[in-house]
Design a protein around this motif. Structure first.
Motif, PDB file in Angstrom:
ATOM      1  N   LEU A 277       0.831  -1.207   0.000  1.00 18.45           N
ATOM      2  CA  LEU A 277       0.000   0.000   0.000  1.00 18.45           C
ATOM      3  C   LEU A 277       0.866   1.257   0.000  1.00 18.45           C
ATOM      4  N   GLY A 278       1.934   1.230   0.766  1.00 16.89           N
ATOM      5  CA  GLY A 278       2.849   2.364   0.786  1.00 16.89           C
ATOM      6  C   GLY A 278       3.492   2.610  -0.565  1.00 16.89           C
ATOM      7  N   MET A 279       3.870   1.529  -1.251  1.00 20.93           N
ATOM      8  CA  MET A 279       4.456   1.688  -2.596  1.00 20.93           C
ATOM      9  C   MET A 279       3.451   2.302  -3.566  1.00 20.93           C
ATOM     10  N   TRP A 280       2.211   1.820  -3.516  1.00 24.87           N
ATOM     11  CA  TRP A 280       1.189   2.371  -4.406  1.00 24.87           C
ATOM     12  C   TRP A 280       0.942   3.845  -4.098  1.00 24.87           C
ATOM     13  N   ALA A 281       0.925   4.195  -2.830  1.00 25.40           N
ATOM     14  CA  ALA A 281       0.723   5.603  -2.456  1.00 25.40           C
ATOM     15  C   ALA A 281       1.845   6.465  -3.035  1.00 25.40           C
ATOM     16  N   ARG A 282       3.087   5.987  -2.909  1.00 27.07           N
ATOM     17  CA  ARG A 282       4.205   6.747  -3.497  1.00 27.07           C
ATOM     18  C   ARG A 282       4.066   6.825  -5.005  1.00 27.07           C
ATOM     19  N   PHE A 283       3.652   5.730  -5.647  1.00 30.69           N
ATOM     20  CA  PHE A 283       3.466   5.697  -7.102  1.00 30.69           C
ATOM     21  C   PHE A 283       2.446   6.755  -7.541  1.00 30.69           C
ATOM     22  N   TYR A 284       1.336   6.836  -6.808  1.00 24.89           N
ATOM     23  CA  TYR A 284       0.282   7.797  -7.156  1.00 24.89           C
ATOM     24  C   TYR A 284       0.545   9.190  -6.599  1.00 24.89           C
ATOM     25  N   GLY A 285       1.554   9.323  -5.749  1.00 23.35           N
ATOM     26  CA  GLY A 285       1.887  10.625  -5.179  1.00 23.35           C
ATOM     27  C   GLY A 285       0.847  11.118  -4.179  1.00 23.35           C
ATOM     28  N   VAL A 286       0.306  10.185  -3.394  1.00 19.21           N
ATOM     29  CA  VAL A 286      -0.701  10.553  -2.399  1.00 19.21           C
ATOM     30  C   VAL A 286      -0.208  10.160  -1.012  1.00 19.21           C
ATOM     31  N   PRO A 287      -0.631  10.898   0.007  1.00 24.53           N
ATOM     32  CA  PRO A 287      -0.214  10.541   1.365  1.00 24.53           C
ATOM     33  C   PRO A 287      -0.878   9.244   1.824  1.00 24.53           C
ATOM     34  N   PHE A 288      -0.164   8.498   2.629  1.00 24.15           N
ATOM     35  CA  PHE A 288      -0.696   7.253   3.182  1.00 24.15           C
ATOM     36  C   PHE A 288      -0.009   6.981   4.501  1.00 24.15           C
ATOM     37  N   GLN A 289      -0.786   6.539   5.457  1.00 24.25           N
ATOM     38  CA  GLN A 289      -0.253   6.087   6.736  1.00 24.25           C
ATOM     39  C   GLN A 289      -1.062   4.876   7.168  1.00 24.25           C
ATOM     40  N   ARG A 290      -0.397   3.829   7.539  1.00 18.50           N
ATOM     41  CA  ARG A 290      -1.104   2.668   8.047  1.00 18.50           C
ATOM     42  C   ARG A 290      -1.889   3.090   9.281  1.00 18.50           C
ATOM     43  N   ASN A 291      -3.171   2.759   9.300  1.00 23.69           N
ATOM     44  CA  ASN A 291      -4.012   3.135  10.428  1.00 23.69           C
ATOM     45  C   ASN A 291      -3.822   2.131  11.565  1.00 23.69           C
ATOM     46  N   PRO A 292      -3.363   2.595  12.732  1.00 24.52           N
ATOM     47  CA  PRO A 292      -3.116   1.661  13.834  1.00 24.52           C
ATOM     48  C   PRO A 292      -4.398   1.029  14.382  1.00 24.52           C
ATOM     49  N   PHE A 293      -5.562   1.559  14.015  1.00 25.07           N
ATOM     50  CA  PHE A 293      -6.835   1.025  14.498  1.00 25.07           C
ATOM     51  C   PHE A 293      -7.483   0.088  13.483  1.00 25.07           C
ATOM     52  N   PHE A 294      -6.843  -0.114  12.338  1.00 28.27           N
ATOM     53  CA  PHE A 294      -7.381  -0.971  11.286  1.00 28.27           C
ATOM     54  C   PHE A 294      -7.161  -2.430  11.665  1.00 28.27           C
ATOM     55  N   PRO A 295      -8.139  -3.297  11.441  1.00 31.83           N
ATOM     56  CA  PRO A 295      -9.403  -3.026  10.776  1.00 31.83           C
ATOM     57  C   PRO A 295     -10.423  -2.420  11.735  1.00 31.83           C
ATOM     58  N   VAL A 296     -11.356  -1.682  11.161  1.00 31.74           N
ATOM     59  CA  VAL A 296     -12.439  -1.088  11.943  1.00 31.74           C
ATOM     60  C   VAL A 296     -13.756  -1.698  11.494  1.00 31.74           C
ATOM     61  N   ASN A 297     -14.756  -1.629  12.365  1.00 27.30           N
ATOM     62  CA  ASN A 297     -16.102  -2.043  11.998  1.00 27.30           C
ATOM     63  C   ASN A 297     -16.669  -0.931  11.122  1.00 27.30           C
ATOM     64  N   THR A 298     -16.902  -1.218   9.862  1.00 30.67           N
ATOM     65  CA  THR A 298     -17.267  -0.174   8.904  1.00 30.67           C
ATOM     66  C   THR A 298     -18.773   0.002   8.698  1.00 30.67           C
ATOM     67  N   LEU A 299     -19.606  -0.723   9.429  1.00 29.10           N
ATOM     68  CA  LEU A 299     -21.050  -0.592   9.206  1.00 29.10           C
ATOM     69  C   LEU A 299     -21.507   0.850   9.377  1.00 29.10           C
ATOM     70  N   THR A 300     -21.085   1.500  10.436  1.00 33.01           N
ATOM     71  CA  THR A 300     -21.479   2.895  10.663  1.00 33.01           C
ATOM     72  C   THR A 300     -20.970   3.785   9.528  1.00 33.01           C
ATOM     73  N   LEU A 301     -19.733   3.564   9.098  1.00 34.61           N
ATOM     74  CA  LEU A 301     -19.154   4.375   8.024  1.00 34.61           C
ATOM     75  C   LEU A 301     -19.872   4.143   6.703  1.00 34.61           C
ATOM     76  N   MET A 302     -20.248   2.886   6.444  1.00 33.12           N
ATOM     77  CA  MET A 302     -20.972   2.590   5.205  1.00 33.12           C
ATOM     78  C   MET A 302     -22.382   3.184   5.236  1.00 33.12           C
ATOM     79  N   ARG A 303     -23.043   3.109   6.381  1.00 26.72           N
ATOM     80  CA  ARG A 303     -24.353   3.762   6.493  1.00 26.72           C
ATOM     81  C   ARG A 303     -24.203   5.269   6.332  1.00 26.72           C
ATOM     82  N   GLY A 304     -23.135   5.822   6.888  1.00 27.31           N
ATOM     83  CA  GLY A 304     -22.866   7.245   6.710  1.00 27.31           C
ATOM     84  C   GLY A 304     -22.686   7.592   5.238  1.00 27.31           C
ATOM     85  N   ALA A 305     -21.980   6.728   4.513  1.00 26.99           N
ATOM     86  CA  ALA A 305     -21.790   6.960   3.076  1.00 26.99           C
ATOM     87  C   ALA A 305     -23.130   6.907   2.340  1.00 26.99           C
ATOM     88  N   ALA A 306     -23.971   5.946   2.701  1.00 26.36           N
ATOM     89  CA  ALA A 306     -25.288   5.840   2.070  1.00 26.36           C
ATOM     90  C   ALA A 306     -26.123   7.087   2.358  1.00 26.36           C
TER      91      ALA A 306
END
Length: 145
Positions: free
Chosen positions: A14-43
């Motif tokens: 993931l870090g290599m791809w971020a450098r390739f695309y020139g975008v910031p990336f940091q491994r999230n120390p809380f990953f994985p997260v329960n994404t149900l709330t985030l997905m409902r938020g997106a909806a």
């Protein structure tokens, strides 16, 4: 990430791809997260016309700032910073139209054969993985055939 060796490899990849695309990336120390709330938020954000603010704010919080998106107070602060009414959004998460939108979107993805992210479609052609983006571009321009 449940397989330790794959998780270690993926973090570097993931870090290599971020450098390739020139975008910031940091491994999230809380990953994985329960994404149900985030997905409902997106909806809810899609329905309410807020997705263009919601998505980049959550993406940045997860993959750049390394925030704990399991914590609803943190999610609320991210929403507020993006100019989204966090209290209103919290209320929307239990609304039936939001639940239905997420369920229907998930059912559509399964019916189309989606098995992971990122997945893109051009008409009926499915592309899995960010390494397939050149093929997506070719499909969009008609040069894939």
């Amino acid at each position: 990430m449940a397989i330790d060796l794959k998780g270690k490899w993926a973090n570097g990849d993931l870090g290599m791809w971020a450098r390739f695309y020139g975008v910031p990336f940091q491994r999230n120390p809380f990953f994985p997260v329960n994404t149900l709330t985030l997905m409902r938020g997106a909806a809810a954000a899609q329905i309410d016309g807020l997705f263009e603010r919601y998505h980049p704010a959550m993406f940045k919080a997860m993959w750049v700032d390394g925030q704990n998106l399991n914590d609803l107070a943190v999610v609320g602060a991210v929403l507020a910073e993006a100019g989204i009414d966090a209290a209103r959004m919290a209320g929307r998460l239990q609304d039936q139209d939001v639940k239905d939108r997420l369920k229907n979107t998930t059912d559509e993805a399964v019916a189309r054969g989606v098995f992971g992210a990122p997945t893109s479609f051009v008409d009926d052609l499915m592309f899995f993985g960010n390494d397939r983006l050149p093929f997506v571009e070719m499909a969009l321009t008609g040069s894939l055939k």
